[in-house]
Design an enzyme around this catalytic site. Sequence first.
Site, short mmCIF file in Angstrom:
data_model
loop_
_atom_site.label_atom_id
_atom_site.label_comp_id
_atom_site.label_asym_id
_atom_site.label_seq_id
_atom_site.Cartn_x
_atom_site.Cartn_y
_atom_site.Cartn_z
N GLN A 133 0.72 -1.27 0.03
CA GLN A 133 0.01 -0.11 -0.05
C GLN A 133 1.00 1.35 -0.26
O GLN A 133 0.42 2.37 -0.30
CB GLN A 133 -0.93 0.12 1.20
CG GLN A 133 -0.16 0.14 2.50
CD GLN A 133 -1.20 -0.08 3.83
OE1 GLN A 133 -1.63 -1.15 4.33
NE2 GLN A 133 -1.38 1.21 4.34
N CYS A 139 -4.95 0.34 3.73
CA CYS A 139 -5.22 -1.06 4.03
C CYS A 139 -6.57 -1.67 3.79
O CYS A 139 -6.88 -2.64 3.50
CB CYS A 139 -4.86 -1.13 5.64
SG CYS A 139 -5.76 -0.51 6.85
N GLU A 164 -7.18 -1.76 -6.05
CA GLU A 164 -7.48 -0.92 -4.78
C GLU A 164 -7.49 0.62 -5.17
O GLU A 164 -8.37 1.28 -4.41
CB GLU A 164 -6.11 -1.11 -3.97
CG GLU A 164 -5.98 -2.48 -3.60
CD GLU A 164 -5.37 -3.46 -4.34
OE1 GLU A 164 -5.67 -4.64 -4.09
OE2 GLU A 164 -4.63 -2.95 -5.29
N ASP A 185 -16.92 -2.79 4.30
CA ASP A 185 -18.32 -2.90 3.79
C ASP A 185 -18.83 -1.78 3.01
O ASP A 185 -19.67 -1.87 2.09
CB ASP A 185 -19.34 -2.87 5.12
CG ASP A 185 -19.12 -1.55 6.01
OD1 ASP A 185 -19.93 -0.46 5.72
OD2 ASP A 185 -18.45 -1.72 6.87
N GLU A 200 -6.42 -4.70 -11.36
CA GLU A 200 -5.21 -3.88 -11.13
C GLU A 200 -4.50 -3.64 -12.23
O GLU A 200 -3.98 -2.33 -12.46
CB GLU A 200 -4.36 -4.76 -10.26
CG GLU A 200 -3.16 -4.12 -9.64
CD GLU A 200 -3.61 -3.66 -8.30
OE1 GLU A 200 -3.43 -2.45 -8.08
OE2 GLU A 200 -3.83 -4.43 -7.63
N HIS A 275 -5.74 -1.47 11.82
CA HIS A 275 -5.18 -1.82 10.53
C HIS A 275 -6.04 -2.92 9.82
O HIS A 275 -6.67 -3.83 10.71
CB HIS A 275 -3.94 -2.32 10.79
CG HIS A 275 -3.01 -2.76 9.40
ND1 HIS A 275 -3.16 -1.95 8.47
CD2 HIS A 275 -2.49 -3.80 9.12
CE1 HIS A 275 -2.36 -2.44 7.47
NE2 HIS A 275 -2.10 -3.79 7.88
N ASN A 306 -0.96 -9.55 4.69
CA ASN A 306 -0.59 -7.81 4.99
C ASN A 306 -0.49 -7.32 3.52
O ASN A 306 -0.35 -7.95 2.57
CB ASN A 306 0.32 -7.51 5.90
CG ASN A 306 0.15 -6.44 6.50
OD1 ASN A 306 -0.61 -5.59 6.32
ND2 ASN A 306 0.95 -6.27 7.78
#
Length: 339
Positions: A133, A139, A164, A185, A200, A275, A306
């Site tokens: 990230q 995150c 993302e 959510d 992506e 996180h 992660n």
Amino acid sequence: MEGTVVVLIVLAAGIPVLHAADHALDAAWEDWKSLHGKTYTEDSEGHRRMIWEENHRFIQQHNLEEAQGKHSYKLGMNHFGDLTQTEFQKMMLDFNLASTADTSLPVWNGSVLKAPTEVDWSKKGYVTPVKDQGQCGSCWAFSSTGALEGQVFKKTGKLISLSEQNLVDCSRQYGNHGCNGGLMDRAFQYIKDNGGIASEEGYPYTAKENPCSYNKSQEAATCTGYTLLPPGSERYLRDALAAIGPVSVTLNADRLQFYKSGVYYDPRCSKEINHAVLAVGYGVSWYELENNVSSRCPTRFWILKNSWGSDWGNQGYMRLAREHGNNCGIAIYSIFPKV
């Protein structure tokens, strides 16, 4: 001592100390800078070097204690090595459930009659490679895409890396805040209402906020809804992982800056979650399996993916103590999308 340069710094633990540069670490410092592409101004390098040295010593001391049986996990130097703990927390941990929680979400009431001893969806094609990230508090977006990637694979057999950046740029009207935090959510609700999310490749990550540029031709996946797990229940999290697939989860990551390997357990770990990560499975250590005993040590664990790059942890993953009093608040906010 005459001729010694003394510098005031702040340790990762936040304790001010006086310390002189250790020239025995010169080569290690240069190697670390080269490995992680670190460059500094002449004025800032000395300060960052001192922070790195103190972190280096902290890691060495912890691992010595781990070898003596005092800890269940090891630490390792990584790309966060020139940051104090306070700087690390400010840069990487800005997830805040309390200010944006939606208590009206549908709650999962499913269960598994006999859950398997171990589950790891990363070994079954459900999980994309570890992402990074960067210096953006996104995150929540990485956790969201990870859970949706798994459900799309489960339904279609195709593993598609989802965007993302699409969520960072385009879900603000749903209450998310781009690089300053968000909720999974609300990301799923955006994807549902938007009729899809880009891949992506089609909408690449920039680690900063940009104007929304999604268009329908970029659609790579969608979701029809989402379900929250009962807050605080590790059993429901285990059952959902066994029955559903990867699940978006949250935890307190204040002390995870240098986690490297082993089962992380720290009784000081707060349950104030800050996180978001992706739970991809769970397991039990070989000792408990071989001896058919229940240990007081954290032998049962969650497997978490992660979004801090593959240099962090065990190639971007960690194992967190399971059934140890909801360690680090792991089961407080867990959710998965529907496709």
